[in-house]
Design an enzyme around this catalytic site. Sequence first.
Site, PDB file in Angstrom:
ATOM      1  N   LYS A  23       0.836  -1.213   0.000  1.00  0.00           N
ATOM      2  CA  LYS A  23       0.000   0.000   0.000  1.00  0.00           C
ATOM      3  C   LYS A  23       0.868   1.259   0.000  1.00  0.00           C
ATOM      4  O   LYS A  23       0.655   2.175  -0.793  1.00  0.00           O
ATOM      5  CB  LYS A  23      -0.887   0.018   1.239  1.00  0.00           C
ATOM      6  CG  LYS A  23      -1.556   1.386   1.512  1.00  0.00           C
ATOM      7  CD  LYS A  23      -2.467   1.400   2.717  1.00  0.00           C
ATOM      8  CE  LYS A  23      -1.770   1.771   3.982  1.00  0.00           C
ATOM      9  NZ  LYS A  23      -1.516   3.211   4.173  1.00  0.00           N
ATOM     10  N   ASN A  24       1.870   1.306   0.891  1.00  0.00           N
ATOM     11  CA  ASN A  24       2.619   2.550   1.059  1.00  0.00           C
ATOM     12  C   ASN A  24       3.605   2.822  -0.068  1.00  0.00           C
ATOM     13  O   ASN A  24       4.101   3.936  -0.194  1.00  0.00           O
ATOM     14  CB  ASN A  24       3.299   2.571   2.432  1.00  0.00           C
ATOM     15  CG  ASN A  24       2.253   2.671   3.539  1.00  0.00           C
ATOM     16  OD1 ASN A  24       1.100   2.991   3.259  1.00  0.00           O
ATOM     17  ND2 ASN A  24       2.639   2.369   4.756  1.00  0.00           N
ATOM     18  N   CYS A 118      -5.154   8.621   9.457  1.00  0.00           N
ATOM     19  CA  CYS A 118      -5.411   7.979  10.761  1.00  0.00           C
ATOM     20  C   CYS A 118      -5.139   8.978  11.892  1.00  0.00           C
ATOM     21  O   CYS A 118      -4.237   9.783  11.808  1.00  0.00           O
ATOM     22  CB  CYS A 118      -4.486   6.786  10.944  1.00  0.00           C
ATOM     23  SG  CYS A 118      -4.947   5.445   9.911  1.00  0.00           S
ATOM     24  N   ARG A 123       0.119  15.012  13.058  1.00  0.00           N
ATOM     25  CA  ARG A 123       0.818  14.523  11.855  1.00  0.00           C
ATOM     26  C   ARG A 123       1.225  15.730  11.021  1.00  0.00           C
ATOM     27  O   ARG A 123       0.609  16.072  10.033  1.00  0.00           O
ATOM     28  CB  ARG A 123      -0.078  13.533  11.093  1.00  0.00           C
ATOM     29  CG  ARG A 123      -0.351  12.298  11.931  1.00  0.00           C
ATOM     30  CD  ARG A 123      -1.057  11.201  11.188  1.00  0.00           C
ATOM     31  NE  ARG A 123      -0.170  10.502  10.257  1.00  0.00           N
ATOM     32  CZ  ARG A 123      -0.563   9.419   9.584  1.00  0.00           C
ATOM     33  NH1 ARG A 123      -1.786   8.988   9.720  1.00  0.00           N
ATOM     34  NH2 ARG A 123       0.257   8.803   8.754  1.00  0.00           N
ATOM     35  N   ASP A 306       3.965   0.346  12.105  1.00  0.00           N
ATOM     36  CA  ASP A 306       2.696  -0.161  11.554  1.00  0.00           C
ATOM     37  C   ASP A 306       2.422  -1.601  11.972  1.00  0.00           C
ATOM     38  O   ASP A 306       1.375  -2.155  11.630  1.00  0.00           O
ATOM     39  CB  ASP A 306       2.688  -0.045  10.032  1.00  0.00           C
ATOM     40  CG  ASP A 306       2.693   1.401   9.598  1.00  0.00           C
ATOM     41  OD1 ASP A 306       3.002   1.667   8.420  1.00  0.00           O
ATOM     42  OD2 ASP A 306       2.424   2.269  10.448  1.00  0.00           O
ATOM     43  N   ILE A 328       7.651   6.230  17.194  1.00  0.00           N
ATOM     44  CA  ILE A 328       7.394   7.135  16.056  1.00  0.00           C
ATOM     45  C   ILE A 328       6.249   8.098  16.334  1.00  0.00           C
ATOM     46  O   ILE A 328       6.387   9.308  16.188  1.00  0.00           O
ATOM     47  CB  ILE A 328       7.037   6.318  14.784  1.00  0.00           C
ATOM     48  CG1 ILE A 328       8.115   5.260  14.491  1.00  0.00           C
ATOM     49  CG2 ILE A 328       6.805   7.236  13.590  1.00  0.00           C
ATOM     50  CD1 ILE A 328       9.437   5.797  14.054  1.00  0.00           C
ATOM     51  N   ARG A 398      -9.040  -0.141   3.910  1.00  0.00           N
ATOM     52  CA  ARG A 398      -8.173   0.855   3.255  1.00  0.00           C
ATOM     53  C   ARG A 398      -6.852   0.213   2.871  1.00  0.00           C
ATOM     54  O   ARG A 398      -6.206   0.643   1.916  1.00  0.00           O
ATOM     55  CB  ARG A 398      -7.865   2.001   4.232  1.00  0.00           C
ATOM     56  CG  ARG A 398      -8.935   3.038   4.393  1.00  0.00           C
ATOM     57  CD  ARG A 398      -8.454   4.158   5.300  1.00  0.00           C
ATOM     58  NE  ARG A 398      -7.144   4.633   4.883  1.00  0.00           N
ATOM     59  CZ  ARG A 398      -6.344   5.344   5.668  1.00  0.00           C
ATOM     60  NH1 ARG A 398      -6.724   5.658   6.883  1.00  0.00           N
ATOM     61  NH2 ARG A 398      -5.175   5.753   5.240  1.00  0.00           N
TER      62      ARG A 398
HETATM   63  C1  EPZ Z   1       4.066   6.829   6.638  1.00  0.00           C
HETATM   64  O1  EPZ Z   1       3.334   7.896   7.211  1.00  0.00           O
HETATM   65  C2  EPZ Z   1       3.079   5.690   6.517  1.00  0.00           C
HETATM   66  N1  EPZ Z   1       1.982   6.082   5.631  1.00  0.00           N
HETATM   67  C3  EPZ Z   1       2.541   5.311   7.896  1.00  0.00           C
HETATM   68  O2  EPZ Z   1       1.772   4.125   7.722  1.00  0.00           O
HETATM   69  C4  EPZ Z   1       3.710   4.963   8.821  1.00  0.00           C
HETATM   70  O3  EPZ Z   1       3.215   4.789  10.135  1.00  0.00           O
HETATM   71  C5  EPZ Z   1       4.746   6.080   8.816  1.00  0.00           C
HETATM   72  O4  EPZ Z   1       5.143   6.408   7.470  1.00  0.00           O
HETATM   73  C6  EPZ Z   1       6.015   5.693   9.586  1.00  0.00           C
HETATM   74  O5  EPZ Z   1       6.583   4.563   8.971  1.00  0.00           O
HETATM   75  C7  EPZ Z   1       2.194   6.040   4.297  1.00  0.00           C
HETATM   76  O6  EPZ Z   1       3.260   5.674   3.836  1.00  0.00           O
HETATM   77  C8  EPZ Z   1       1.029   6.429   3.432  1.00  0.00           C
HETATM   78  P1  EPZ Z   1       6.314   9.991   8.748  1.00  0.00           P
HETATM   79  P2  EPZ Z   1       4.007   9.377   7.236  1.00  0.00           P
HETATM   80  O7  EPZ Z   1       6.325  11.254   7.961  1.00  0.00           O
HETATM   81  O8  EPZ Z   1       4.846   9.561   6.037  1.00  0.00           O
HETATM   82  C9  EPZ Z   1       6.954  13.205  12.215  1.00  0.00           C
HETATM   83  C10 EPZ Z   1      -0.134   2.794   7.645  1.00  0.00           C
HETATM   84  O9  EPZ Z   1      -0.668   2.182   8.582  1.00  0.00           O
HETATM   85  N2  EPZ Z   1       6.922  14.194  11.129  1.00  0.00           N
HETATM   86  O10 EPZ Z   1       7.398   8.993   8.548  1.00  0.00           O
HETATM   87  O11 EPZ Z   1       2.926  10.361   7.520  1.00  0.00           O
HETATM   88  C11 EPZ Z   1       5.599  12.556  12.456  1.00  0.00           C
HETATM   89  O12 EPZ Z   1       4.844  13.347  13.339  1.00  0.00           O
HETATM   90  C12 EPZ Z   1       0.346   4.203   7.871  1.00  0.00           C
HETATM   91  O13 EPZ Z   1       0.093   2.317   6.509  1.00  0.00           O
HETATM   92  C13 EPZ Z   1       7.250  15.511  11.416  1.00  0.00           C
HETATM   93  O14 EPZ Z   1       7.545  15.858  12.553  1.00  0.00           O
HETATM   94  O15 EPZ Z   1       4.927   9.251   8.533  1.00  0.00           O
HETATM   95  C14 EPZ Z   1       5.990  11.227  13.049  1.00  0.00           C
HETATM   96  O16 EPZ Z   1       6.218  11.400  14.443  1.00  0.00           O
HETATM   97  C15 EPZ Z   1      -0.062   4.729   9.243  1.00  0.00           C
HETATM   98  N3  EPZ Z   1       7.240  16.419  10.415  1.00  0.00           N
HETATM   99  C16 EPZ Z   1       7.314  10.891  12.367  1.00  0.00           C
HETATM  100  O17 EPZ Z   1       7.797  12.117  11.819  1.00  0.00           O
HETATM  101  C17 EPZ Z   1       6.928  16.076   9.116  1.00  0.00           C
HETATM  102  O18 EPZ Z   1       6.959  16.961   8.222  1.00  0.00           O
HETATM  103  C18 EPZ Z   1       7.201   9.893  11.231  1.00  0.00           C
HETATM  104  O19 EPZ Z   1       6.227  10.383  10.318  1.00  0.00           O
HETATM  105  C19 EPZ Z   1       6.589  14.739   8.840  1.00  0.00           C
HETATM  106  C20 EPZ Z   1       6.597  13.810   9.862  1.00  0.00           C
END
Ligand code: EPZ
Length: 427
Positions: A23-24, A118, A123, A306, A328, A398
Amino acid sequence: MLEKYVIEGGHPLHGEVAISGAKNAAVAIIPATILAKGPCIIENVPNISDVAIMLKILRDMGASIRMLDKSTVEIDTTMVEHPVVPYELAKHMRASYYFLGALLSRFNHAEVSMPGGCDFGVRPIDQHLKGFKALGAQYSIDHGMIDVQADELIGAQVYLDVVTVGATINIMLAAVYAKGLTIIENAAKEPHIVDLANFLNSMGAEIMGAGTDVIKIRGVRQLYGTTYSIIPDQIEAGTFMIAAAATHGDILVRNIIPKHLESITAKLERIGVTVEDYDDSIRVRANQPLLKSSVKTMPHPGFPTDMQPQITVLLTLAEGTSIVTEGIWDNRFKYVDELRRMGADISVDGKVAVIEGKGHLTGAPVKATDLRAGAAMVIAGLAAEGITEIENIYYIERGYEDFVEKLKGLGACIKKVGAPDLLEQAL
Ligand code: EPZ
């Protein structure tokens, strides 16, 4: 229709299950087709609602979308002219923000609604915007829409303050046409980031280092249509591995890349589960009592966030005290209240859950609180004694293709029932 899953627990899973496309990876690769001159053929696309929304957004923007078979789609974005993603669709899905990077690259302009997705803590997208700014773009946020524009995108060095999958992907997308070299430091290393880089390179991009914490992108003049197959979904695979362990089953998980599952395999072995790797499949057997353990979710190659709800359910089935630390997200334990209804004894303090494992759970009516928590509730229902009913299953659908059918194929006693929504009937 208020649909729900009804599960009768206590049946060990056995047999084989084939894993679908990731998916991702799909939700990053589909927007990336905006960068191609000519059609792209994407294979091994999972048939899930997040992908359906992504394809609808592209179609509404003028792209031509043709399903060549159940998991192969031909996408031609030549006719896309306006770099605006419709609010009504984008608001449902966080990954719609990948259109920002792709549209900015092609049109030097992008307008996308602020991300939804989610609800497990804040986020933010500050690192995405930091990357766009470094490349020479300006942005504004008004009426729930993000507007990013640039006269010209110039390669730059971007150090990510936090390891973020989304920002790593979005900056990669925004950099493929930027003049000169872009270097992303402290980049995320997830398999879906490598998959996107491989897809972009197959279209003619010059991306080096994906999968390490330094990714270099040399801007090129034009990318072209390609044919590409998406990697298997490591989280779907991990979910089935844990379902087998939770039901003391014995299953073969096919269409996987063992290297992507190393952290999950290592943890399951620590919990007393037998795991055997083959070239593109993995066998999981649980024929002895589960052992208590501790786990902390980390960026890849650490234990994936995840998989956090799923491993927590498994540890409620191991006798003794286990600890799960969420490395995370700020608030990814909302599902614990639902698990308590099934007899779990878990205390949560911020990012740490202390589990007093009793070795069993009892069936109850529960809700999916997000995508992976919903999958974890299914695992709990499969392991619990008695009947479990799970509402809000749209979350689960989803991200898991043919979830009920795949579980039935492994001997699970599960069905999807549509309870008529009285309000809907009244209208
Ligand atoms: C991706 O989300 C995945 N979604 C998430 O999977 C997954 O949990 C996450 O990566 C971590 O592996 C998709 O790929 C569509 P991040 P993403 O940016 O990109 C902070 C699922 O179940 N952060 O890696 O939104 C954030 O708050 C979903 O498939 C900032 O501070 O996650 C978090 O604490 C749920 N500033 C950490 O980084 C930013 O600009 C990781 O977030 C961006 C993120």
